[in-house]
Design a protein around this motif. Structure first.
Motif, PDB file in Angstrom:
ATOM      1  N   LEU A  77       0.724  -1.217   0.027  1.00  0.00           N
ATOM      2  CA  LEU A  77      -0.023  -0.040  -0.103  1.00  0.00           C
ATOM      3  C   LEU A  77       0.908   1.286   0.065  1.00  0.00           C
ATOM      4  CD1 LEU A  77      -2.855  -1.114   2.411  1.00  0.00           C
ATOM      5  CD2 LEU A  77      -2.979  -0.508   0.251  1.00  0.00           C
ATOM      6  N   LEU A  78       1.861   1.203   0.759  1.00  0.00           N
ATOM      7  CA  LEU A  78       2.650   2.448   0.810  1.00  0.00           C
ATOM      8  C   LEU A  78       3.426   2.581  -0.524  1.00  0.00           C
ATOM      9  CD1 LEU A  78       4.361   2.150   4.400  1.00  0.00           C
ATOM     10  CD2 LEU A  78       2.800   3.728   3.499  1.00  0.00           C
ATOM     11  N   VAL A  79       4.034   1.529  -1.092  1.00  0.00           N
ATOM     12  CA  VAL A  79       4.827   1.846  -2.535  1.00  0.00           C
ATOM     13  C   VAL A  79       3.650   2.091  -3.429  1.00  0.00           C
ATOM     14  CG1 VAL A  79       5.695   0.351  -3.931  1.00  0.00           C
ATOM     15  CG2 VAL A  79       6.520  -0.054  -1.876  1.00  0.00           C
ATOM     16  N   ASP A  80       2.475   1.716  -3.382  1.00  0.00           N
ATOM     17  CA  ASP A  80       1.559   2.129  -4.494  1.00  0.00           C
ATOM     18  C   ASP A  80       1.180   3.386  -4.004  1.00  0.00           C
ATOM     19  OD1 ASP A  80      -0.638   1.530  -6.452  1.00  0.00           O
ATOM     20  OD2 ASP A  80      -1.962   1.702  -4.916  1.00  0.00           O
ATOM     21  N   THR A  81       1.106   3.949  -3.073  1.00  0.00           N
ATOM     22  CA  THR A  81       0.833   5.526  -2.699  1.00  0.00           C
ATOM     23  C   THR A  81       1.805   6.329  -3.364  1.00  0.00           C
ATOM     24  OG1 THR A  81      -0.468   4.804  -0.778  1.00  0.00           O
ATOM     25  CG2 THR A  81       0.410   6.981  -0.899  1.00  0.00           C
ATOM     26  N   TRP A  82       3.180   6.020  -2.923  1.00  0.00           N
ATOM     27  CA  TRP A  82       4.199   6.649  -3.641  1.00  0.00           C
ATOM     28  C   TRP A  82       4.177   6.723  -4.911  1.00  0.00           C
ATOM     29  CZ3 TRP A  82       7.968   9.690  -1.809  1.00  0.00           C
ATOM     30  CH2 TRP A  82       9.224   9.791  -2.473  1.00  0.00           C
ATOM     31  N   LEU A  96      -4.065  11.926  -4.872  1.00  0.00           N
ATOM     32  CA  LEU A  96      -3.820  12.515  -3.652  1.00  0.00           C
ATOM     33  C   LEU A  96      -4.910  12.313  -2.494  1.00  0.00           C
ATOM     34  CD1 LEU A  96      -1.120  13.427  -2.445  1.00  0.00           C
ATOM     35  CD2 LEU A  96      -1.980  15.878  -2.959  1.00  0.00           C
ATOM     36  N   PRO A  97      -6.078  12.594  -2.913  1.00  0.00           N
ATOM     37  CA  PRO A  97      -7.086  12.282  -1.851  1.00  0.00           C
ATOM     38  C   PRO A  97      -7.282  10.855  -1.336  1.00  0.00           C
ATOM     39  CG  PRO A  97      -7.929  13.943  -3.164  1.00  0.00           C
ATOM     40  CD  PRO A  97      -6.511  13.260  -3.864  1.00  0.00           C
ATOM     41  N   PRO A  98      -7.425   9.832  -2.363  1.00  0.00           N
ATOM     42  CA  PRO A  98      -7.674   8.704  -2.000  1.00  0.00           C
ATOM     43  C   PRO A  98      -6.293   7.964  -1.422  1.00  0.00           C
ATOM     44  CG  PRO A  98      -7.385   8.893  -4.351  1.00  0.00           C
ATOM     45  CD  PRO A  98      -7.561  10.036  -3.672  1.00  0.00           C
ATOM     46  N   GLU A 103      -5.402   4.672   1.269  1.00  0.00           N
ATOM     47  CA  GLU A 103      -4.480   3.759   1.280  1.00  0.00           C
ATOM     48  C   GLU A 103      -3.433   4.058   2.488  1.00  0.00           C
ATOM     49  OE1 GLU A 103      -3.651   2.961  -3.435  1.00  0.00           O
ATOM     50  OE2 GLU A 103      -2.906   4.624  -2.887  1.00  0.00           O
ATOM     51  N   LEU A 104      -3.284   4.931   2.918  1.00  0.00           N
ATOM     52  CA  LEU A 104      -2.207   5.435   4.167  1.00  0.00           C
ATOM     53  C   LEU A 104      -3.096   4.911   5.159  1.00  0.00           C
ATOM     54  CD1 LEU A 104      -0.436   8.872   3.240  1.00  0.00           C
ATOM     55  CD2 LEU A 104       0.336   6.537   2.996  1.00  0.00           C
ATOM     56  N   SER A 105      -4.346   4.849   5.330  1.00  0.00           N
ATOM     57  CA  SER A 105      -5.205   4.448   6.580  1.00  0.00           C
ATOM     58  C   SER A 105      -5.059   2.846   6.557  1.00  0.00           C
ATOM     59  CB  SER A 105      -6.501   5.048   6.587  1.00  0.00           C
ATOM     60  OG  SER A 105      -6.636   6.361   6.356  1.00  0.00           O
ATOM     61  N   ALA A 108      -1.653   1.855   7.544  1.00  0.00           N
ATOM     62  CA  ALA A 108      -1.586   1.918   9.064  1.00  0.00           C
ATOM     63  C   ALA A 108      -2.049   0.799   9.936  1.00  0.00           C
ATOM     64  CB  ALA A 108      -2.007   3.295   9.477  1.00  0.00           C
ATOM     65  N   LEU A 109      -3.205   0.429   9.523  1.00  0.00           N
ATOM     66  CA  LEU A 109      -4.012  -0.506  10.161  1.00  0.00           C
ATOM     67  C   LEU A 109      -3.211  -1.913  10.137  1.00  0.00           C
ATOM     68  CD1 LEU A 109      -6.672  -1.514  11.429  1.00  0.00           C
ATOM     69  CD2 LEU A 109      -7.526  -1.831   9.188  1.00  0.00           C
ATOM     70  N   CYS A 110      -2.625  -2.256   8.637  1.00  0.00           N
ATOM     71  CA  CYS A 110      -2.112  -3.314   8.668  1.00  0.00           C
ATOM     72  C   CYS A 110      -0.846  -3.507   9.511  1.00  0.00           C
ATOM     73  CB  CYS A 110      -2.015  -3.524   6.993  1.00  0.00           C
ATOM     74  SG  CYS A 110      -2.975  -3.883   6.048  1.00  0.00           S
ATOM     75  N   ALA A 111      -0.208  -2.099   9.439  1.00  0.00           N
ATOM     76  CA  ALA A 111       0.993  -1.992  10.438  1.00  0.00           C
ATOM     77  C   ALA A 111       0.755  -2.320  11.741  1.00  0.00           C
ATOM     78  CB  ALA A 111       1.670  -0.768  10.189  1.00  0.00           C
ATOM     79  N   VAL A 112      -0.274  -1.942  12.343  1.00  0.00           N
ATOM     80  CA  VAL A 112      -1.045  -2.181  13.695  1.00  0.00           C
ATOM     81  C   VAL A 112      -1.143  -3.666  13.870  1.00  0.00           C
ATOM     82  CG1 VAL A 112      -2.716  -1.590  15.251  1.00  0.00           C
ATOM     83  CG2 VAL A 112      -1.704  -0.074  14.257  1.00  0.00           C
ATOM     84  N   VAL A 113      -1.762  -4.264  12.888  1.00  0.00           N
ATOM     85  CA  VAL A 113      -1.853  -5.702  12.961  1.00  0.00           C
ATOM     86  C   VAL A 113      -0.654  -6.401  12.909  1.00  0.00           C
ATOM     87  CG1 VAL A 113      -2.979  -7.606  11.817  1.00  0.00           C
ATOM     88  CG2 VAL A 113      -4.355  -5.765  12.099  1.00  0.00           C
ATOM     89  N   ALA A 114       0.336  -5.731  12.305  1.00  0.00           N
ATOM     90  CA  ALA A 114       1.651  -6.697  12.176  1.00  0.00           C
ATOM     91  C   ALA A 114       2.425  -6.453  13.297  1.00  0.00           C
ATOM     92  CB  ALA A 114       2.353  -6.065  10.953  1.00  0.00           C
TER      93      ALA A 114
END
Length: 135
Positions: A77-82, A96-98, A103-105, A108-114
């Motif tokens: 998700l981060l690479v795709d956003t970038w 930019l808005p999505p 994608e960043l949200s 972040a959720l995936c990172a919290v789970v990880a």
């Protein structure tokens, strides 16, 4: 032996790539065209969807592999956003808005789970409690 070798190679890998960054930075690319642009973007988003679904299934099952799937999905998700934002050019207002909201949200959720395996354990505990109530 293998662990020791990897422990020495990984820290050396980052600084070894630094000269390549300098080459990329100082060598301006000419106008370029991608031959399979749509396939690349659709494939990237399909991988994100597969990662999100896999992470969700593994979390629901309290599988110990859920953090691995979640961190891989966060990175996608981060690479795709970038990539979306950096390749948009003058049309950056479109991705930019999505990128900033969705994608960043999700990343972040995936990172919290990880990073919080207790989340997976709490899902497992809830499932066990439900089973005990219905038994």
């Amino acid at each position: 032996m293998r662990k020791n070798l990897v422990g020495r190679l990984l820290p050396a890998a980052g600084p070894t790539l630094m000269p390549w960054l300098a080459v990329l930075r100082t060598t301006p690319p000419g106008p370029c065209q991608a031959q399979h642009w749509r396939v690349a973007w659709v494939g990237s988003d399909a991988l994100e969807i597969a990662g999100l679904l896999t992470s969700a299934v593994l979390v629901r099952r309290s599988d110990r592999r859920a953090p691995l799937a979640s961190i891989a999905t966060a990175v996608l998700l981060l690479v795709d956003t970038w990539a979306d934002v950096m390749t948009a050019g003058h049309y950056v207002v479109i991705p930019l808005p999505p990128a900033c909201t969705l994608e960043l949200s999700l990343a972040a959720l995936c990172a919290v789970v990880a990073l919080r395996p207790t989340m997976v354990a709490s899902v497992q505990a809830t499932a066990v409690q439900r089973m005990a109530v219905h038994a």
